[in-house]
Design an enzyme around this catalytic site. Structure first.
Site, PDB file in Angstrom:
ATOM      1  N   HIS A  71       0.772  -1.120  -0.092  1.00  0.00           N
ATOM      2  CA  HIS A  71      -0.125   0.033  -0.136  1.00  0.00           C
ATOM      3  C   HIS A  71       0.895   1.272  -0.077  1.00  0.00           C
ATOM      4  CE1 HIS A  71      -3.918  -1.881   1.860  1.00  0.00           C
ATOM      5  NE2 HIS A  71      -3.313  -2.933   0.667  1.00  0.00           N
TER       6      HIS A  71
ATOM      7  N   GLU B 298       1.071   3.807   1.993  1.00  0.00           N
ATOM      8  CA  GLU B 298       1.624   4.290   3.195  1.00  0.00           C
ATOM      9  C   GLU B 298       2.552   3.572   3.733  1.00  0.00           C
ATOM     10  OE1 GLU B 298      -2.930   5.482   3.396  1.00  0.00           O
ATOM     11  OE2 GLU B 298      -1.477   3.820   2.544  1.00  0.00           O
TER      12      GLU B 298
ATOM     13  N   CYS C  57      -6.054   2.528   5.528  1.00  0.00           N
ATOM     14  CA  CYS C  57      -6.635   1.213   6.017  1.00  0.00           C
ATOM     15  C   CYS C  57      -6.057   0.734   7.142  1.00  0.00           C
ATOM     16  CB  CYS C  57      -6.400   0.196   4.636  1.00  0.00           C
ATOM     17  SG  CYS C  57      -4.797  -0.407   4.829  1.00  0.00           S
TER      18      CYS C  57
ATOM     19  N   CYS D 148      -2.381  -0.131   7.189  1.00  0.00           N
ATOM     20  CA  CYS D 148      -1.552   1.118   7.054  1.00  0.00           C
ATOM     21  C   CYS D 148      -1.464   1.868   8.483  1.00  0.00           C
ATOM     22  CB  CYS D 148      -2.100   1.932   5.858  1.00  0.00           C
ATOM     23  SG  CYS D 148      -1.692   1.187   4.378  1.00  0.00           S
TER      24      CYS D 148
END
Length: 169
Positions: A66, A68, A96, A99
Site C-alpha cells: 500500500h 503508506e 486502511c 496502514c
C-alpha cells in the site's frame, strides 16, 4: 463534530501544508497509469519530503504494498531507523487498518488524508470487513485464529526478556 473536536481539528490544521497533499494526490493519479491503485503517500520531516509511496499491490503481487507502507519502508531505509518520530504522513486516502497500524508502529506524529474510507468503498476499495472483524474474538473471525499454547514459543519471549543489549521498539 463537537466543539472540542472542532478546536482540535483547527489546531492540527495549523501544521497542514497543502503542497504535500498535492504530491500525494498526484502520485495516486499517476500510479493508475502505471498499473497501480489510486493511492499515494508522502512522508515529511521538518518540512522536507523524506519518502513517497504509491499503491503497488497488483503491480508487485504484494498485498502489503500500500502507499503508506511503501512510503514508511522507504523513509525508514533513508533515515536508517525504524522510528519515524517527528514525521507527518500525507495520504491521498484515509489509511486502511494495515496502514494505520504501520503508522502507529513507525511512530509517525500525524496523518493528513484526502479521501475517506467510505469514498474508497464507493469505488470498490472497502476495508469494512476488516474493521468489522477486529472486535471479534480470534476464533469468531472469518479467518479463525486458534491459540495452541505457548510451550514452543515462550522460550523466545524469555530470551528476549533476559537480553540486556536489546533495542526496544
Amino acid at each position: 463534530m463537537t466543539n472540542n473536536q472542532s478546536n482540535l481539528r483547527e489546531q492540527l490544521m495549523q501544521d497542514y501544508e497543502p503542497k504535500f497533499m498535492e504530491m500525494a494526490a498526484r502520485l495516486s493519479e499517476e500510479n493508475i497509469d502505471n498499473d497501480g491503485g489510486p493511492f499515494g503517500a508522502v512522508i515529511v520531516k521538518d518540512g522536507e519530503v523524506i519518502a513517497c509511496g504509491a499503491n503497488r499491490v497488483t503491480a508487485s503481487c504484494d498485498p502489503t504494498a500500500h502507499a503508506e507502507v511503501s512510503a514508511i519502508r522507504e523513509a525508514c531505509r533513508r533515515l536508517g531507523t525504524f522510528s519515524l518520530n517527528g514525521c507527518v504522513i500525507y495520504s491521498s486516502c484515509e489509511p486502511c487498518p494495515m496502514c494505520l497500524s504501520a503508522i502507529y508502529w513507525a511512530g509517525i506524529d500525524k496523518v493528513f488524508y484526502g479521501n475517506t474510507r467510505l469514498e474508497a468503498e464507493a469505488i470498490d476499495f472497502s476495508d469494512k470487513e476488516i474493521y468489522d472483524e477486529i472486535p471479534l474474538s480470534p476464533m469468531s473471525r472469518r479467518i479463525p485464529s486458534v491459540h495452541v499454547g505457548n510451550v514452543l514459543t515462550m522460550p523466545a519471549f524469555v530470551k528476549w526478556q533476559n537480553k540486556t543489549d536489546k533495542t526496544k521498539y
